[in-house]
Design a protein around this motif. Structure first.
Motif, PDB file in Angstrom:
ATOM      1  N   ASN A 326     -28.015  -5.555  33.869  1.00 19.73           N
ATOM      2  CA  ASN A 326     -28.919  -4.772  34.844  1.00 19.73           C
ATOM      3  C   ASN A 326     -27.849  -3.633  35.496  1.00 19.73           C
ATOM      4  N   ASP A 327     -26.507  -4.069  35.860  1.00 21.97           N
ATOM      5  CA  ASP A 327     -25.518  -3.103  36.328  1.00 21.97           C
ATOM      6  C   ASP A 327     -25.265  -2.093  35.339  1.00 21.97           C
ATOM      7  N   PHE A 328     -25.092  -2.647  34.009  1.00 21.20           N
ATOM      8  CA  PHE A 328     -24.844  -1.649  33.068  1.00 21.20           C
ATOM      9  C   PHE A 328     -25.759  -0.567  32.788  1.00 21.20           C
ATOM     10  N   ILE A 329     -27.046  -1.148  32.689  1.00 19.43           N
ATOM     11  CA  ILE A 329     -28.066  -0.109  32.527  1.00 19.43           C
ATOM     12  C   ILE A 329     -28.298   0.859  33.725  1.00 19.43           C
ATOM     13  N   ASN A 330     -27.998   0.220  34.834  1.00 14.41           N
ATOM     14  CA  ASN A 330     -28.161   1.349  35.934  1.00 14.41           C
ATOM     15  C   ASN A 330     -27.078   2.306  35.826  1.00 14.41           C
ATOM     16  N   PHE A 331     -25.837   1.936  35.504  1.00  9.70           N
ATOM     17  CA  PHE A 331     -24.758   2.862  35.456  1.00  9.70           C
ATOM     18  C   PHE A 331     -24.949   3.644  34.480  1.00  9.70           C
ATOM     19  N   MET A 332     -25.453   3.378  33.239  1.00  9.62           N
ATOM     20  CA  MET A 332     -25.788   4.447  32.015  1.00  9.62           C
ATOM     21  C   MET A 332     -26.952   5.280  32.443  1.00  9.62           C
ATOM     22  N   CYS A 333     -27.400   5.257  33.503  1.00  9.58           N
ATOM     23  CA  CYS A 333     -28.385   6.215  33.922  1.00  9.58           C
ATOM     24  C   CYS A 333     -28.024   7.002  35.132  1.00  9.58           C
ATOM     25  N   ASP A 334     -26.699   7.202  35.321  1.00  7.33           N
ATOM     26  CA  ASP A 334     -26.319   8.023  36.282  1.00  7.33           C
ATOM     27  C   ASP A 334     -26.016   9.259  35.644  1.00  7.33           C
ATOM     28  N   PRO A 335     -26.605  10.427  36.357  1.00  7.30           N
ATOM     29  CA  PRO A 335     -26.571  11.875  35.609  1.00  7.30           C
ATOM     30  C   PRO A 335     -25.231  12.009  34.948  1.00  7.30           C
ATOM     31  N   GLU A 336     -24.013  11.902  35.566  1.00  3.33           N
ATOM     32  CA  GLU A 336     -22.543  12.139  35.090  1.00  3.33           C
ATOM     33  C   GLU A 336     -22.703  11.503  33.840  1.00  3.33           C
ATOM     34  N   ILE A 337     -22.785  10.177  33.894  1.00  2.00           N
ATOM     35  CA  ILE A 337     -22.499   9.039  32.547  1.00  2.00           C
ATOM     36  C   ILE A 337     -23.504   9.799  31.539  1.00  2.00           C
ATOM     37  N   ALA A 338     -24.613  10.038  31.875  1.00  2.00           N
ATOM     38  CA  ALA A 338     -25.621  10.558  30.813  1.00  2.00           C
ATOM     39  C   ALA A 338     -25.112  11.622  30.322  1.00  2.00           C
ATOM     40  N   VAL A 339     -24.564  12.722  31.035  1.00  2.00           N
ATOM     41  CA  VAL A 339     -24.076  13.984  30.487  1.00  2.00           C
ATOM     42  C   VAL A 339     -22.689  13.845  29.637  1.00  2.00           C
ATOM     43  N   ARG A 340     -21.823  12.830  30.108  1.00  2.00           N
ATOM     44  CA  ARG A 340     -20.838  12.623  29.057  1.00  2.00           C
ATOM     45  C   ARG A 340     -21.168  11.987  27.786  1.00  2.00           C
ATOM     46  N   ASN A 341     -22.196  11.031  28.117  1.00  2.00           N
ATOM     47  CA  ASN A 341     -22.514  10.529  26.416  1.00  2.00           C
ATOM     48  C   ASN A 341     -23.262  11.673  25.661  1.00  2.00           C
ATOM     49  N   MET A 342     -24.112  12.490  26.270  1.00  2.00           N
ATOM     50  CA  MET A 342     -24.458  13.495  25.642  1.00  2.00           C
ATOM     51  C   MET A 342     -23.420  14.576  24.947  1.00  2.00           C
ATOM     52  N   GLU A 343     -22.612  14.795  25.747  1.00  2.00           N
ATOM     53  CA  GLU A 343     -21.332  15.722  25.279  1.00  2.00           C
ATOM     54  C   GLU A 343     -20.796  15.026  24.221  1.00  2.00           C
ATOM     55  N   ILE A 345     -22.127  12.657  21.710  1.00  2.00           N
ATOM     56  CA  ILE A 345     -23.034  12.318  20.650  1.00  2.00           C
ATOM     57  C   ILE A 345     -23.669  13.388  20.186  1.00  2.00           C
ATOM     58  N   GLY A 346     -24.109  14.261  21.170  1.00  2.00           N
ATOM     59  CA  GLY A 346     -25.143  15.197  20.711  1.00  2.00           C
ATOM     60  C   GLY A 346     -26.525  15.157  20.741  1.00  2.00           C
ATOM     61  N   TYR A 347     -27.002  13.921  21.200  1.00  2.00           N
ATOM     62  CA  TYR A 347     -28.396  13.571  21.586  1.00  2.00           C
ATOM     63  C   TYR A 347     -28.567  13.922  22.966  1.00  2.00           C
ATOM     64  N   THR A 348     -29.923  13.579  23.339  1.00  2.00           N
ATOM     65  CA  THR A 348     -30.606  13.922  24.522  1.00  2.00           C
ATOM     66  C   THR A 348     -30.856  12.956  25.497  1.00  2.00           C
ATOM     67  N   SER A 349     -30.374  12.700  26.518  1.00  2.00           N
ATOM     68  CA  SER A 349     -30.642  11.558  27.374  1.00  2.00           C
ATOM     69  C   SER A 349     -31.945  11.644  28.116  1.00  2.00           C
ATOM     70  N   GLY A 350     -32.400  10.653  28.547  1.00  2.00           N
ATOM     71  CA  GLY A 350     -33.833  10.599  29.303  1.00  2.00           C
ATOM     72  C   GLY A 350     -33.578  10.872  30.658  1.00  2.00           C
ATOM     73  N   ILE A 351     -32.351  10.999  30.976  1.00  2.00           N
ATOM     74  CA  ILE A 351     -32.040  11.402  32.408  1.00  2.00           C
ATOM     75  C   ILE A 351     -32.222  12.915  32.763  1.00  2.00           C
ATOM     76  N   ALA A 352     -32.770  13.231  33.893  1.00  2.00           N
ATOM     77  CA  ALA A 352     -32.944  15.038  34.018  1.00  2.00           C
ATOM     78  C   ALA A 352     -32.631  15.251  35.588  1.00  2.00           C
TER      79      ALA A 352
END
Length: 506
Positions: A326-343, A345-352
């Motif tokens: 649960n900690d991992f999932i919460n961490f991955m939904c942080d806007p900064e982490i979401a943006v770094r992953n998007m940059e 892999i090129g896909y779109t995060s569900g975080i807005a």
């Protein structure tokens, strides 16, 4: 007296294994208290910025006051992940990232835990209401929904990434262009029954889809009704539809360069092909790669409807590190982490969400810090990254993103159909994009048989019988030649090893 002494000794000896067992049991119990925590994660290949894993390990090591390690694993297809979990029939991973239909399948089969994310956590605060709505309302069964078992990691559309020097922009608005003779040998489609089945339906149901589109544009039906009808059509697995799709894909097979799963994005970037049926994130990757060699590619979602897909974080039923998961999932939904992953892999995060953050950018060759950029949230990151304007201007096209970021979120760009369009489709595009449902066993059997027929030439029953008979005859002849002497000798001389007694021997 001797008897009593013997009983005392016997009792003492009997107690030894009990106390030894108690000591071993205590030792085993003590060993269960971890000196380190290990979280086992399974995700798609090349689908995360691994630096965020290092950061997660650091944060959690502080939280748990003990070393935390992520054991990161990858899988190639949803089916591979499903089979691995089924075969293991026990603990294998703590967190997994399957696609929408597979999440539904696993949940229905009791393979997932229901999520228990903290209220007010990152997903609750920052996930797009559009994404939450789909998870809660579009994919439902009994009294459950996708939202009970998963949170969105990445999402996107399906369409064509193409080279406009060799392909017409207008043609790429229509799925059926792949069947045209002028594009023979210039395209690829997915080596995936579900994705390519979608294209086959678009071809087989073209007239029905065009009429539906016309009714929507004439405001005869609402956007919700339009999407609902499209969902029915693209999820139709009736015998009649499956046969029509098979016929369409057999014809298409003769016109394409080939089937692929991951190589298409490189083939289109290198110029091997001119059209690739692609996931939006792979389209972004291909466009980026092509730019490096001064080639400009475009992405289009055909106008008669397309697929909107999701990959989500889930916790398997037998996970051991549930709290850490649960900690991992919460961490991955942080806007900064979401943006770094998007940059990455090129896909779109569900975080807005609008949580402020900054990102350090480094030179790829020297590793030196180039700049630190401040962002007020995911929307601001998108505006800065794609050099968009928030005010109308001459030569700029307005793109309505209210559905994803909230009311009033409209941006203006001088380039439509490139990376930005692939990563953030406008409202008109998402209206005609539908979720593909989980197919039951009967439907799966139909479309899998169809796919086998498309991928290879199916032998008719009479041909299979002839082949079997032929093999039996050949084997029989070989055995007869090989053992003929022994066979005939035994017939002449009786059982092997038995002496035949004649009159002269008596």
């Amino acid at each position: 007296m001797k008897k009593i002494a013997m009983l005392v000794v016997a009792a003492f000896l009997a107690a030894i294994p009990l106390t030894a067992g108690f000591a071993v049991e205590n030792k085993a119990y003590a060993a269960e208290t971890p000196a380190t925590y290990t979280l086992k994660v399974a995700n798609w290949e090349d689908y995360i910025d691994e630096s965020v894993i290092d950061e997660f390990e650091e944060q959690m090591s502080e939280k748990y006051n003990a070393p935390v390690t992520v054991q990161y694993n990858t899988f190639g297809t949803n089916e591979n992940l499903y089979n691995d979990l089924k075969i293991a029939n026990g603990y294998l991973y703590d967190v997994i990232c399957p696609s929408d239909y597979m999440i539904e399948k696993m949940a229905k089969e009791g393979m997932l835990k229901e999520l228990s994310l903290t209220s007010g956590g990152n997903y609750d605060l920052y996930a797009s209401d559009y994404i939450k709505g789909i998870f809660e309302n579009k994919i439902k069964w009994d009294d459950k929904s996708l939202a009970d078992y998963a949170v969105c990691y990445m999402w996107g559309t399906m369409g064509y990434v193409y080279n406009p020097k060799n392909v017409s922009h207008e043609d790429m608005k229509d799925w059926t262009s792949l069947w045209e003779e002028k594009y023979k040998g210039k395209s690829t489609i997915k080596d995936s029954v579900r994705d390519s089945y979608f294209v086959g339906i678009a071809y087989a149901k073209k007239q029905e889809l065009l009429k539906l589109k016309a009714d929507y544009e004439a405001e005869i039906i609402t956007a919700d009704a339009y999407n609902a009808e499209l969902t029915k059509i693209f999820n139709d697995t009736s015998d009649e539809t499956v046969k029509a799709v098979e016929k369409a894909l057999v014809a298409l097979k003769k016109n394409i360069f080939g089937f692929e799963v991951d190589s298409g994005k490189n083939d289109i970037a290198s110029g091997t092909i001119d059209i690739n049926f692609a996931w939006s994130g792979d389209a972004v990757y291909a466009m980026d790669e092509a730019e490096a060699v001064d080639v400009e590619l475009y992405y289009s979602v055909p106008e008669t409807g397309s697929n909107i897909w999701f990959d989500g974080w889930c916790i398997p039923k037998n996970a051991k590190q549930t709290e850490l998961a649960n900690d991992f999932i919460n961490f991955m939904c942080d806007p900064e982490i979401a943006v770094r992953n998007m940059e990455y892999i090129g896909y779109t995060s569900g975080i807005a969400g609008d949580k402020a953050f900054s990102i350090d950018y480094y030179d790829e060759d020297s590793g030196e810090l180039v700049e630190t950029v401040e962002y007020s949230g995911v929307f601001d990151w998108m505006v800065q990254t794609y050099e968009l304007s928030e005010t109308a201007g001459e030569g700029l096209t307005g793109v309505d993103l209210s559905y994803f970021f909230g009311d009033g979120k409209v941006v203006y760009t001088d380039t439509v159909g490139r990376q930005f369009s692939a990563q953030y489709p406008d409202t008109a595009t998402t209206t005609r994009c539908v979720v593909m449902n989980y197919f039951d066993d009967e439907a799966n059997e139909r479309i899998n048989t169809m796919w086998e027929n498309v991928k290879g030439v199916a032998f008719p029953a009479w041909a299979i019988v002839l082949i079997v008979v032929g093999v039996v005859v050949i084997v029989g002849v070989v055995l007869l030649i090989r053992f003929k002497d022994k066979i005939f000798k035994n017939k002449r001389g009786g059982k092997k090893g038995v002496k035949v007694v004649g009159k002269e021997d008596m």
